[in-house]
Write a protein that holds these residues in place. Structure first.
Motif, mmCIF file in Angstrom:
data_model
loop_
_atom_site.group_PDB
_atom_site.id
_atom_site.type_symbol
_atom_site.label_atom_id
_atom_site.label_comp_id
_atom_site.label_asym_id
_atom_site.label_seq_id
_atom_site.Cartn_x
_atom_site.Cartn_y
_atom_site.Cartn_z
ATOM 1 N N LEU A 1 24.166 -57.131 18.100
ATOM 2 C CA LEU A 1 23.858 -58.178 19.070
ATOM 3 C C LEU A 1 25.051 -58.409 20.008
ATOM 4 C CD1 LEU A 1 21.992 -60.785 16.799
ATOM 5 C CD2 LEU A 1 20.999 -59.083 18.353
ATOM 6 N N ARG A 2 26.276 -58.330 19.456
ATOM 7 C CA ARG A 2 27.469 -58.487 20.299
ATOM 8 C C ARG A 2 27.607 -57.305 21.255
ATOM 9 N NH1 ARG A 2 29.900 -60.026 15.121
ATOM 10 N NH2 ARG A 2 30.146 -62.291 15.051
ATOM 11 N N ILE A 3 27.256 -56.115 20.774
ATOM 12 C CA ILE A 3 27.310 -54.933 21.635
ATOM 13 C C ILE A 3 26.340 -55.100 22.808
ATOM 14 C CG2 ILE A 3 26.785 -52.464 21.743
ATOM 15 C CD1 ILE A 3 27.785 -52.244 18.863
ATOM 16 N N GLY A 4 25.172 -55.662 22.525
ATOM 17 C CA GLY A 4 24.192 -55.890 23.576
ATOM 18 C C GLY A 4 24.693 -56.841 24.640
ATOM 19 N N ASN A 5 25.541 -57.773 24.243
ATOM 20 C CA ASN A 5 26.082 -58.707 25.223
ATOM 21 C C ASN A 5 26.939 -58.005 26.277
ATOM 22 O OD1 ASN A 5 24.872 -60.870 23.916
ATOM 23 N ND2 ASN A 5 26.681 -61.306 22.645
ATOM 24 N N HIS A 6 27.400 -56.797 25.958
ATOM 25 C CA HIS A 6 28.237 -56.033 26.885
ATOM 26 C C HIS A 6 27.448 -54.938 27.575
ATOM 27 C CE1 HIS A 6 31.687 -58.179 25.344
ATOM 28 N NE2 HIS A 6 31.386 -57.815 24.108
ATOM 29 N N GLY A 7 26.102 -55.029 27.518
ATOM 30 C CA GLY A 7 25.258 -54.160 28.320
ATOM 31 C C GLY A 7 25.007 -52.779 27.760
ATOM 32 N N HIS A 8 25.084 -52.598 26.449
ATOM 33 C CA HIS A 8 24.864 -51.281 25.857
ATOM 34 C C HIS A 8 23.639 -51.298 24.947
ATOM 35 C CE1 HIS A 8 29.117 -50.952 27.018
ATOM 36 N NE2 HIS A 8 28.897 -49.646 27.070
ATOM 37 N N GLN A 9 22.903 -50.199 24.966
ATOM 38 C CA GLN A 9 21.868 -49.953 23.967
ATOM 39 C C GLN A 9 22.488 -49.159 22.822
ATOM 40 O OE1 GLN A 9 17.836 -48.971 25.802
ATOM 41 N NE2 GLN A 9 19.223 -48.343 27.462
ATOM 42 N N VAL A 10 22.037 -49.457 21.601
ATOM 43 C CA VAL A 10 22.666 -48.867 20.418
ATOM 44 C C VAL A 10 21.770 -47.765 19.863
ATOM 45 C CG1 VAL A 10 23.577 -49.296 18.111
ATOM 46 C CG2 VAL A 10 23.802 -51.051 19.893
ATOM 47 N N VAL A 11 22.350 -46.597 19.671
ATOM 48 C CA VAL A 11 21.649 -45.458 19.071
ATOM 49 C C VAL A 11 21.992 -45.421 17.585
ATOM 50 C CG1 VAL A 11 21.333 -42.969 19.103
ATOM 51 C CG2 VAL A 11 21.754 -44.208 21.254
ATOM 52 N N VAL A 12 20.958 -45.510 16.744
ATOM 53 C CA VAL A 12 21.165 -45.529 15.295
ATOM 54 C C VAL A 12 20.648 -44.216 14.708
ATOM 55 C CG1 VAL A 12 20.697 -46.742 13.137
ATOM 56 C CG2 VAL A 12 20.882 -48.040 15.286
ATOM 57 N N PRO A 13 21.527 -43.341 14.219
ATOM 58 C CA PRO A 13 21.061 -42.087 13.610
ATOM 59 C C PRO A 13 20.494 -42.341 12.221
ATOM 60 C CG PRO A 13 23.436 -42.234 13.459
ATOM 61 C CD PRO A 13 22.998 -43.431 14.239
ATOM 62 N N ASP A 14 19.554 -41.504 11.818
ATOM 63 C CA ASP A 14 19.019 -41.624 10.465
ATOM 64 C C ASP A 14 19.350 -40.397 9.615
ATOM 65 O OD1 ASP A 14 17.258 -40.142 12.165
ATOM 66 O OD2 ASP A 14 15.772 -40.181 10.549
ATOM 67 N N PHE B 1 15.453 -49.818 10.460
ATOM 68 C CA PHE B 1 16.042 -49.003 9.395
ATOM 69 C C PHE B 1 15.035 -48.054 8.765
ATOM 70 C CE2 PHE B 1 15.226 -53.314 7.685
ATOM 71 C CZ PHE B 1 14.265 -53.038 6.730
ATOM 72 N N ASP B 2 13.883 -47.874 9.411
ATOM 73 C CA ASP B 2 12.915 -46.901 8.891
ATOM 74 C C ASP B 2 13.349 -45.477 9.209
ATOM 75 O OD1 ASP B 2 11.305 -48.661 7.645
ATOM 76 O OD2 ASP B 2 9.840 -48.840 9.283
ATOM 77 N N ASN B 3 13.753 -45.235 10.460
ATOM 78 C CA ASN B 3 14.237 -43.914 10.868
ATOM 79 C C ASN B 3 15.116 -44.089 12.101
ATOM 80 O OD1 ASN B 3 12.281 -44.586 12.669
ATOM 81 N ND2 ASN B 3 11.280 -42.587 12.710
ATOM 82 N N GLY B 4 15.448 -42.971 12.775
ATOM 83 C CA GLY B 4 16.319 -43.055 13.932
ATOM 84 C C GLY B 4 15.715 -43.909 15.021
ATOM 85 N N SER B 5 16.585 -44.613 15.762
ATOM 86 C CA SER B 5 16.065 -45.536 16.763
ATOM 87 C C SER B 5 17.100 -45.792 17.847
ATOM 88 C CB SER B 5 15.681 -46.870 16.105
ATOM 89 O OG SER B 5 16.803 -47.434 15.440
ATOM 90 N N VAL B 6 16.606 -46.350 18.949
ATOM 91 C CA VAL B 6 17.463 -46.892 20.007
ATOM 92 C C VAL B 6 17.148 -48.369 20.100
ATOM 93 C CG1 VAL B 6 17.971 -46.929 22.475
ATOM 94 C CG2 VAL B 6 17.652 -44.752 21.310
ATOM 95 N N ILE B 7 18.149 -49.192 19.917
ATOM 96 C CA ILE B 7 17.958 -50.642 19.872
ATOM 97 C C ILE B 7 18.600 -51.254 21.118
ATOM 98 C CG2 ILE B 7 18.476 -52.751 18.585
ATOM 99 C CD1 ILE B 7 18.665 -51.023 16.065
ATOM 100 N N ASP B 8 17.819 -52.057 21.812
ATOM 101 C CA ASP B 8 18.365 -52.847 22.916
ATOM 102 C C ASP B 8 18.553 -54.269 22.400
ATOM 103 O OD1 ASP B 8 19.046 -54.210 25.179
ATOM 104 O OD2 ASP B 8 17.541 -53.267 26.460
ATOM 105 N N PRO B 9 19.762 -54.624 21.983
ATOM 106 C CA PRO B 9 19.963 -55.925 21.334
ATOM 107 C C PRO B 9 19.736 -57.103 22.271
ATOM 108 C CG PRO B 9 21.813 -54.416 20.926
ATOM 109 C CD PRO B 9 21.008 -53.856 22.049
ATOM 110 N N ARG B 10 19.624 -56.868 23.572
ATOM 111 C CA ARG B 10 19.443 -57.987 24.484
ATOM 112 C C ARG B 10 18.038 -58.560 24.403
ATOM 113 N NH1 ARG B 10 21.526 -54.455 29.477
ATOM 114 N NH2 ARG B 10 20.137 -53.043 28.331
ATOM 115 N N GLU B 11 17.058 -57.779 23.970
ATOM 116 C CA GLU B 11 15.669 -58.251 23.934
ATOM 117 C C GLU B 11 15.363 -59.113 22.701
ATOM 118 O OE1 GLU B 11 13.826 -58.049 26.450
ATOM 119 O OE2 GLU B 11 15.098 -56.775 27.665
ATOM 120 N N PRO B 12 15.579 -58.659 21.463
ATOM 121 C CA PRO B 12 15.910 -57.276 21.078
ATOM 122 C C PRO B 12 14.638 -56.435 20.918
ATOM 123 C CG PRO B 12 15.985 -58.672 19.142
ATOM 124 C CD PRO B 12 15.578 -59.567 20.290
#
Length: 694
Positions: free
Chosen positions: A188-201, A55-66
């Motif tokens: 985390l649930r989104i990661g279970n379906h094979g997606h990386q999450v893009v979080v805009p800031d 939550f510092d700035n924009g990011s791409v999160i891979d919830p599977r790792e995370p």
């Protein structure tokens, strides 16, 4: 003797109609589901278990790792969400092409399925595609199954539209500033379906409808930190104008603007879809496109039906008062004193025939009553025969059962007068009804006159609905038809005719089940004019059960269709026949057939529209339609000298009774198209008819 085959009556059409309506309901339900915009939930503010870098700035999160990838300094990952939009997305693509910038488009499954060509255009232009859920649902409070449905449905739409699936997802209503514990769990649930999450800031706020300067100010980074910029390719002209200014300004300040994959160095953001996914996706896209097309078509049809309803209302409200004013000013140039033959075709009318005959004999005009017993199996002939001994001007003709047309022709052959009146065997006449109708024959161009038929048994709800229908529908329409000179029906319940004119057109034909409509059209095509006498009143016993009502209206509607088809060449004729063909038949078919056939589908569309963003519009339209029925109702009741009290049942009539009439018309049209021939359907009479108090 070989058995006479039973009339072929199609039944499977009800199953077909039910399946069609079920399919329409399913498609409209899908369109409503895909059209409903999600609503954001309020972040809890708790950031427990959320990595600080997220939550510092924009990011791409891979919830599977995370793992959390933060955007590099002075880099701008340009994203667009909620599209593709057929109006604005092409303009966004043009702006990006002008400035040679690539971006990532996070599309909703609903919009991707509705606009598959735009999805392909985005991919072919070198831009990335991301998953923005199917219906823009806030995933914070969604369960695992709902998240799976939202993501997989969108991937399915992408597979059908462009043959790809994406590894990127951007949940609606999520920015780095709103990333709390609930949002992290959904990631985390989104990661279970094979997606990386893009979080805009950074949100350009273009969705608020702000002007170009405000959008530009919100979209411009404040410092050298990298940013994931969120814009919306559904926001409109100010967004496009701000984008055209923003891109060169960012480049001039040394910032690198690119897609998410290029900015974060992601090796893969899209993969080719498998054959099964492509086939399933194509089917999904096809169903969604069909549902959207159907919803738009039916809403347009709803507006068209409303417009036609308004047109008819205006038409009636203008012409009916003029007709009434003219009829009140008209007086016959002389009195017709000759005795008039009154023909009463009767088949099993023992319940009311005595009352009918007595009221005819009580007329203030000299009459000769001719009762034609059409092979009755009850006491009809016996009752008339008993009355005949006390009334020298009452005659009884008996014949084998041959139908109403044959009975009328027998009465015409036996009549001694030029002017004849036809009355049903369940009808009660007012004393002045005959004299008022025959007065119109002082005009030598008039071939037939319609009386004013009213419902006598209006004590229950079904009778009250039919009473409203007779006054508002039939009688108002008769006034309009008379003004236009194209009356399609002189009712068999109470109508007066020139005997010579009827014989000249071949008598009463049995070609149709609506022998009165057929005869009226034949007379007009022979050059005769029709008249309407509102003060010639008779009281009829309306069907007392829905089954009896169905039989009567089915016969009426089917017979009317037969008559309209039989006299279709009237459109090419001149005089009264031409007016019938070019005015009467279109009016009849549009307002009494076409609108009735499409009405069930339109009602279904209106119902589903109540669950869309246009709910208030359609709700007010329906209330307006009801008011549009009430105004002519008040005028019609006043013109007919009726009390307004029964109009309280008008709203319920629109909901219940109208649906039954829809089905009657649909049944009649399908039967006509199937080429079936119906038998005459005799109604059961209860003999409880008394003139109602008005």
């Amino acid at each position: 003797m070989p058995r006479t085959p039973k009339p072929r009556t199609p039944r499977s059409h009800w199953l077909l109609l039910g399946l069609v309506l079920l399919a329409i309901c399913g498609l409209l339900g899908l369109d409503v589901l895909l059209s409903r915009a999600g609503t954001p939930s309020t972040p809890s503010g708790s950031r427990q278990f959320v990595p600080p870098t997220a939550f510092d700035n924009g990011s791409v999160i891979d919830p599977r790792e995370p793992t959390v990838r933060t955007v590099p300094p002075r880099a701008v990952a340009l994203t667009f969400a909620e599209g593709p939009d057929p109006q604005w997305t092409p303009q966004v693509l043009e702006a990006l092409a002008r400035h040679q910038v690539h971006a990532t488009f996070f599309v909703t499954g609903a919009q991707a399925a509705r606009n598959p060509g735009l999805v392909r255009e985005i991919v072919e232009a070198g831009h990335e595609i991301g998953n923005h859920t199917l219906t823009r649902t806030d995933l914070r409070q969604a369960g695992s199954q709902r998240i799976q449905l939202e993501l997989q449905s969108t991937d399915l739409a992408l597979a059908g539209a462009a043959g790809i699936t994406t590894t990127l997802a951007q949940p609606p209503y999520l920015t780095s500033g709103s990333l709390d514990g609930a949002a992290w769990n959904s990631l985390l649930r989104i990661g279970n379906h094979g997606h990386q999450v893009v979080v805009p800031d950074r949100d350009s706020q273009d969705w608020r409808g702000q002007d170009t300067e405000a959008v530009l100010a919100a979209a411009t980074p404040r410092d050298d930190r990298g940013t994931v910029l969120l814009m919306h390719d559904t926001a409109g002209a100010d967004m496009v104008a701000a984008l055209d200014r923003l891109l060169p300004e960012l480049k001039n300040t040394g910032r690198q603007v690119d897609s998410v994959g290029a900015t974060f160095g992601l090796p893969v953001t899209a993969v080719p879809a498998g054959l099964l996914d492509r086939v399933a996706g194509s089917l999904f896209v096809g169903v969604v496109v069909l549902s959207a097309w159907l919803a738009d078509a039916l809403r347009a049809l709803l507006w068209a039906a409303a417009a036609l309803g308004i047109l008819r209302t205006v038409f009636v409200l203008v012409l009916a008062p003029i007709q009434r004013w003219r009829s009140r000013r008209w007086t016959p140039p002389w009195q017709i004193s000759q005795r008039v033959g009154v023909i009463v075709p009767a088949y099993n009318e023992q319940a009311g025939i005595a009352s009918t005959v007595r009221t005819i004999l009580a007329s203030d005009h000299p009459v000769e009553v001719i009762v034609v017993d059409d092979g009755s199996t009850d006491r009809t002939a016996e009752i008339v025969d008993r009355l005949r001994g006390r009334h020298p001007h009452l005659r009884l003709i008996r014949q084998r059962n041959a139908g109403k047309a044959a009975a009328l022709n027998a009465g015409l052959a036996a009549a001694r007068s030029e002017l004849v009146v036809v009355v049903d065997g369940d009808t009660i006449l007012e004393p002045d009804a005959v004299s008022r109708m025959v007065a119109h024959f002082t005009n030598p161009s008039v071939g037939a006159v319609s009386g004013n038929v009213k419902v006598g048994n209006r004590g229950n709800m079904l009778g009250r609905w039919q009473h409203i229908e007779y006054v508002i529908g039939f009688n108002l329409d008769r006034r309009v038809y008379e003004m236009l000179g194209c009356t399609p029906t002189i009712p068999g319940a109470l109508g007066a005719f020139r005997r010579s004119a009827v014989l000249a057109v071949g008598g009463v034909s049995d070609d149709t089940l609506a022998e009165d409509t057929d005869l009226t059209m034949a007379l007009e095509r022979d050059g005769w004019h029709m008249a309407y006498e509102e003060h010639a009143i008779s009281w009829t016993e309306a069907p007392a059960t829905t089954g009896q009502l169905w039989k009567q209206r089915y016969r009426w509607c089917y017979g009317t269709l037969q008559a309209a088809w039989k006299h279709r060449r009237a459109v090419l004729e001149r005089g009264p026949g031409g007016r019938l063909g070019r005015l009467g038949l279109p009016y009849l078919l549009v307002f009494q057939v076409v609108l009735q056939v499409i009405a069930p589908v339109v009602d279904v569309a209106a119902f589903f529209a109540l669950f869309t963003a246009e709910a208030w519009t359609f709700g007010l339209t329906w209330l307006g339609f009801l008011a549009m029925q009430l105004l002519p109702g008040i005028i019609a009741f006043r013109m007919d000298g009726e009390r307004l009290r029964p109009l309280w049942a008008l709203p319920l009539q629109q909901v219940v009774y109208r649906q039954l009439m829809y089905l009657v018309v649909v049944q009649s049209v399908i039967t006509a198209l199937a080429g079936a021939r119906l038998p005459w359907q005799k109604l059961d009479r209860r003999g409880q008819l008394t003139p109602a108090r008005r």
